[in-house]
Write a protein that holds these residues in place. Structure first.
Motif, PDB file in Angstrom:
ATOM      1  N   GLY A   1      18.230  10.692   2.546  1.00  0.00           N
ATOM      2  CA  GLY A   1      18.617  10.167   3.867  1.00  0.00           C
ATOM      3  C   GLY A   1      18.384   8.677   3.995  1.00  0.00           C
ATOM      4  O   GLY A   1      18.702   7.891   3.106  1.00  0.00           O
ATOM      5  N   GLU A   2      17.769   8.301   5.122  1.00  0.00           N
ATOM      6  CA  GLU A   2      17.563   6.888   5.448  1.00  0.00           C
ATOM      7  C   GLU A   2      16.551   6.206   4.534  1.00  0.00           C
ATOM      8  O   GLU A   2      16.445   4.985   4.519  1.00  0.00           O
ATOM      9  CB  GLU A   2      17.047   6.768   6.894  1.00  0.00           C
ATOM     10  CG  GLU A   2      18.052   7.181   7.943  1.00  0.00           C
ATOM     11  CD  GLU A   2      19.200   6.194   8.024  1.00  0.00           C
ATOM     12  OE1 GLU A   2      18.938   5.007   8.243  1.00  0.00           O
ATOM     13  OE2 GLU A   2      20.359   6.632   7.847  1.00  0.00           O
ATOM     14  N   LYS A   3      15.782   7.009   3.807  1.00  0.00           N
ATOM     15  CA  LYS A   3      14.794   6.392   2.902  1.00  0.00           C
ATOM     16  C   LYS A   3      15.459   5.699   1.724  1.00  0.00           C
ATOM     17  O   LYS A   3      14.827   4.911   1.039  1.00  0.00           O
ATOM     18  CB  LYS A   3      13.836   7.463   2.357  1.00  0.00           C
ATOM     19  CG  LYS A   3      12.715   7.828   3.295  1.00  0.00           C
ATOM     20  CD  LYS A   3      11.676   8.685   2.591  1.00  0.00           C
ATOM     21  CE  LYS A   3      10.583   9.072   3.564  1.00  0.00           C
ATOM     22  NZ  LYS A   3       9.651  10.050   2.978  1.00  0.00           N
ATOM     23  N   LEU A   4      16.722   6.040   1.431  1.00  0.00           N
ATOM     24  CA  LEU A   4      17.383   5.488   0.247  1.00  0.00           C
ATOM     25  C   LEU A   4      17.984   4.123   0.556  1.00  0.00           C
ATOM     26  O   LEU A   4      18.858   3.983   1.420  1.00  0.00           O
ATOM     27  CB  LEU A   4      18.474   6.448  -0.248  1.00  0.00           C
ATOM     28  CG  LEU A   4      19.110   6.063  -1.582  1.00  0.00           C
ATOM     29  CD1 LEU A   4      18.095   6.154  -2.720  1.00  0.00           C
ATOM     30  CD2 LEU A   4      20.315   6.942  -1.893  1.00  0.00           C
TER      31      LEU A   4
ATOM     32  N   ASP B   1       7.704   6.408   0.428  1.00  0.00           N
ATOM     33  CA  ASP B   1       7.978   5.863   1.765  1.00  0.00           C
ATOM     34  C   ASP B   1       9.378   5.262   1.846  1.00  0.00           C
ATOM     35  O   ASP B   1       9.961   5.159   2.921  1.00  0.00           O
ATOM     36  CB  ASP B   1       6.920   4.807   2.100  1.00  0.00           C
ATOM     37  CG  ASP B   1       5.534   5.428   2.124  1.00  0.00           C
ATOM     38  OD1 ASP B   1       5.296   6.272   3.004  1.00  0.00           O
ATOM     39  OD2 ASP B   1       4.714   5.122   1.230  1.00  0.00           O
ATOM     40  N   VAL B   2       9.887   4.809   0.708  1.00  0.00           N
ATOM     41  CA  VAL B   2      11.240   4.271   0.621  1.00  0.00           C
ATOM     42  C   VAL B   2      11.680   4.544  -0.816  1.00  0.00           C
ATOM     43  O   VAL B   2      10.829   4.649  -1.713  1.00  0.00           O
ATOM     44  CB  VAL B   2      11.264   2.751   0.985  1.00  0.00           C
ATOM     45  CG1 VAL B   2      10.448   1.920   0.018  1.00  0.00           C
ATOM     46  CG2 VAL B   2      12.684   2.198   1.064  1.00  0.00           C
ATOM     47  N   ALA B   3      12.989   4.693  -1.033  1.00  0.00           N
ATOM     48  CA  ALA B   3      13.463   4.965  -2.397  1.00  0.00           C
ATOM     49  C   ALA B   3      14.620   4.041  -2.732  1.00  0.00           C
ATOM     50  O   ALA B   3      15.386   3.638  -1.847  1.00  0.00           O
ATOM     51  CB  ALA B   3      13.908   6.425  -2.516  1.00  0.00           C
ATOM     52  N   THR B   4      14.718   3.701  -4.003  1.00  0.00           N
ATOM     53  CA  THR B   4      15.811   2.856  -4.460  1.00  0.00           C
ATOM     54  C   THR B   4      16.265   3.352  -5.828  1.00  0.00           C
ATOM     55  O   THR B   4      15.703   4.310  -6.354  1.00  0.00           O
ATOM     56  CB  THR B   4      15.373   1.368  -4.478  1.00  0.00           C
ATOM     57  OG1 THR B   4      16.517   0.540  -4.670  1.00  0.00           O
ATOM     58  CG2 THR B   4      14.345   1.076  -5.586  1.00  0.00           C
ATOM     59  N   TYR B   5      17.307   2.736  -6.390  1.00  0.00           N
ATOM     60  CA  TYR B   5      17.766   3.148  -7.715  1.00  0.00           C
ATOM     61  C   TYR B   5      18.004   1.921  -8.577  1.00  0.00           C
ATOM     62  O   TYR B   5      18.285   0.838  -8.067  1.00  0.00           O
ATOM     63  CB  TYR B   5      19.019   4.034  -7.640  1.00  0.00           C
ATOM     64  CG  TYR B   5      20.073   3.565  -6.667  1.00  0.00           C
ATOM     65  CD1 TYR B   5      21.037   2.634  -7.025  1.00  0.00           C
ATOM     66  CD2 TYR B   5      20.101   4.056  -5.364  1.00  0.00           C
ATOM     67  CE1 TYR B   5      22.001   2.219  -6.124  1.00  0.00           C
ATOM     68  CE2 TYR B   5      21.062   3.642  -4.453  1.00  0.00           C
ATOM     69  CZ  TYR B   5      22.011   2.721  -4.843  1.00  0.00           C
ATOM     70  OH  TYR B   5      22.947   2.299  -3.939  1.00  0.00           O
TER      71      TYR B   5
ATOM     72  N   GLY C   1       0.835  -1.205   0.000  1.00  0.00           N
ATOM     73  CA  GLY C   1       0.000   0.000   0.000  1.00  0.00           C
ATOM     74  C   GLY C   1       0.864   1.248   0.000  1.00  0.00           C
ATOM     75  O   GLY C   1       0.421   2.321  -0.404  1.00  0.00           O
ATOM     76  N   SER C   2       2.130   1.100   0.442  1.00  0.00           N
ATOM     77  CA  SER C   2       3.052   2.242   0.487  1.00  0.00           C
ATOM     78  C   SER C   2       3.578   2.537  -0.919  1.00  0.00           C
ATOM     79  O   SER C   2       3.398   1.750  -1.859  1.00  0.00           O
ATOM     80  CB  SER C   2       4.249   1.925   1.392  1.00  0.00           C
ATOM     81  OG  SER C   2       3.808   1.505   2.657  1.00  0.00           O
ATOM     82  N   THR C   3       4.283   3.662  -1.019  1.00  0.00           N
ATOM     83  CA  THR C   3       4.849   4.065  -2.312  1.00  0.00           C
ATOM     84  C   THR C   3       6.368   3.905  -2.300  1.00  0.00           C
ATOM     85  O   THR C   3       7.046   4.368  -1.377  1.00  0.00           O
ATOM     86  CB  THR C   3       4.465   5.523  -2.625  1.00  0.00           C
ATOM     87  OG1 THR C   3       3.042   5.585  -2.700  1.00  0.00           O
ATOM     88  CG2 THR C   3       5.061   5.985  -3.950  1.00  0.00           C
ATOM     89  N   ILE C   4       6.863   3.230  -3.330  1.00  0.00           N
ATOM     90  CA  ILE C   4       8.303   2.996  -3.487  1.00  0.00           C
ATOM     91  C   ILE C   4       8.801   3.913  -4.597  1.00  0.00           C
ATOM     92  O   ILE C   4       8.293   3.874  -5.724  1.00  0.00           O
ATOM     93  CB  ILE C   4       8.567   1.516  -3.866  1.00  0.00           C
ATOM     94  CG1 ILE C   4       8.043   0.582  -2.770  1.00  0.00           C
ATOM     95  CG2 ILE C   4      10.053   1.284  -4.147  1.00  0.00           C
ATOM     96  CD1 ILE C   4       8.088  -0.891  -3.145  1.00  0.00           C
TER      97      ILE C   4
END
Ligand code: AMP
Length: 353
Positions: free
Chosen positions: A87-90, A69-73, A6-9
């Motif tokens: 920050g910590e979301k990555l 809510d969280v990020a990636t690459y 349900g969260s957004t990535i």
């Protein structure tokens, strides 16, 4: 930290890896938000949201950071500085990116982790290229420290007379000069790691490249490579731990007579892991989502006895009508538009029981 369905990535980079991550995330009930400088990147077609902005645009990244809510690459040639705002979301963190995007830093890091690499020197002038030829011996491959991929930014030196033309071919960019490895096979170790240190490996595929581009990955790998996988996994895990990496990390190896030699690391899902979509119980894409969201690891067991993944490069994607008609062939088309030579347009995986 658990990031529930349900969260957004957020996914920085909108290529095929972002597209396949978005598909896996959607299956688990997440929404993805792609950040990419291209007008219509192929990942945006499979995602809920898309920010069209430069990777340097700190304000756009800040807004993106607040929206996810969280990020990636999915791409490593990103400027690291502006990403710090996440920050910590990555996940994985900026450190994995910083190490992997500079071949000199990467090689030193691998060596510091006890990994074996080909003999190499840093070079930033023709004189340094010439002295690297003397110290390392021929053949040598020059690789630009930054922005190289799929064999781009590389030039071979097979005789002393080729030093200058190779240096010209890489446009006098700061580079590493590395010894040509006499390998019997190439394979990769793909590992997913969680923030608490849990980790899971998939079986290692044999990878065949042509002109610097991956063509085919095969599971199981050859016997020669298989004997080197245990040592290679140890090295890959030491690298992942030293980076405090969260998510999937790929380490490419040459299987040489003297053991596994690290070619390079990718702090992300990897082309040599595409077979896991149908060939393993949990794909590299789903596992990456699980790891960055703090969900439990999925099984990495094989779904069949054998899997092959063949890339569709450039106009090879035009074979789709025949491939789609082939029973059991899992066809993936990335929806990238123009089939330029050397461009990864899709892949096909075949799994046998
Ligand atoms: P890279 O972009 O560094 O992954 O290189 C692409 C491909 O070029 C590799 O997968 C190998 O097939 C080949 N290659 C790169 N570096 C070397 C090397 N030092 N010795 C032999 N082959 C290499």
């Amino acid at each position: 930290m658990i990031v529930p369905p349900g969260s957004t990535i957020g996914i920085i980079g909108g290529g095929q890896l972002g597209r396949m991550l978005s598909v896996a995330a959607a299956q688990l009930g997440y929404k993805c938000h792609i950040f990419d400088p291209h007008e219509r990147p192929c990942a945006a077609d499979a995602a809920a949201q898309f920010t069209h902005a430069s990777f340097e645009d700190a304000e756009a990244l800040e807004r993106f950071g607040m929206a996810v809510d969280v990020a990636t690459y999915e791409f490593e040639n990103l400027p690291v500085g502006p990403l710090r705002i996440l920050g910590e979301k990555l996940r994985p963190g900026a450190r994995s990116l910083a190490v992997a995007q500079d071949r000199a830093v990467e090689k030193q890091f691998i060596q510091d982790c006890g990994g074996r690499v080909a003999s190499w020197r840093q070079v930033s002038s023709l004189e340094e290229v010439r002295s690297a030829v003397e110290q390392v011996g021929l053949p040598i491959v020059l690789k630009t420290r930054r922005y190289g991929y799929d064999g781009k930014g590389q030039a071979w030196i097979r005789s002393e007379g080729e030093a200058e033309s190779a240096w010209d071919a890489i446009a006098h960019e700061p580079a590493v000069a590395e010894s040509g490895v006499d390998f019997r096979a190439e394979f990769s170790v793909i590992v997913a790691r969680w923030s608490d240190g849990r980790h899971a490996f998939w079986q290692s595929p044999d990878n065949v490249h042509r002109e610097g581009i991956l063509r085919v990955s095969t599971i199981p790998c050859s016997d020669f490579a298989a004997l080197q996988v245990a040592e290679a996994r140890e090295a890959a895990l030491r690298i992942a731990e030293a980076l405090n990496h969260v998510g999937v990390l790929t380490v490419e190896f040459f299987a040489s007579e003297s053991g596994p030699v690290v070619n390079e690391i990718a702090p992300r899902v990897h082309n040599s892991g595409h077979w896991t979509i149908e060939g393993a119980v949990t794909s590299q894409f789903e596992q990456h989502i699980r790891a960055i969201c703090g969900l439990p690891p999925g099984s990495t067991e094989l779904a069949g006895a054998r899997a092959t993944m063949e890339n569709l490069i450039g106009d090879e994607v035009n074979r789709w009508p025949q491939l789609i008609g082939e029973q059991g062939a899992h066809v993936h088309i990335y929806g990238k538009g123009e089939a330029r030579p050397g461009r990864k347009m899709g892949h096909v995986t075949r799994v046998s029981r």
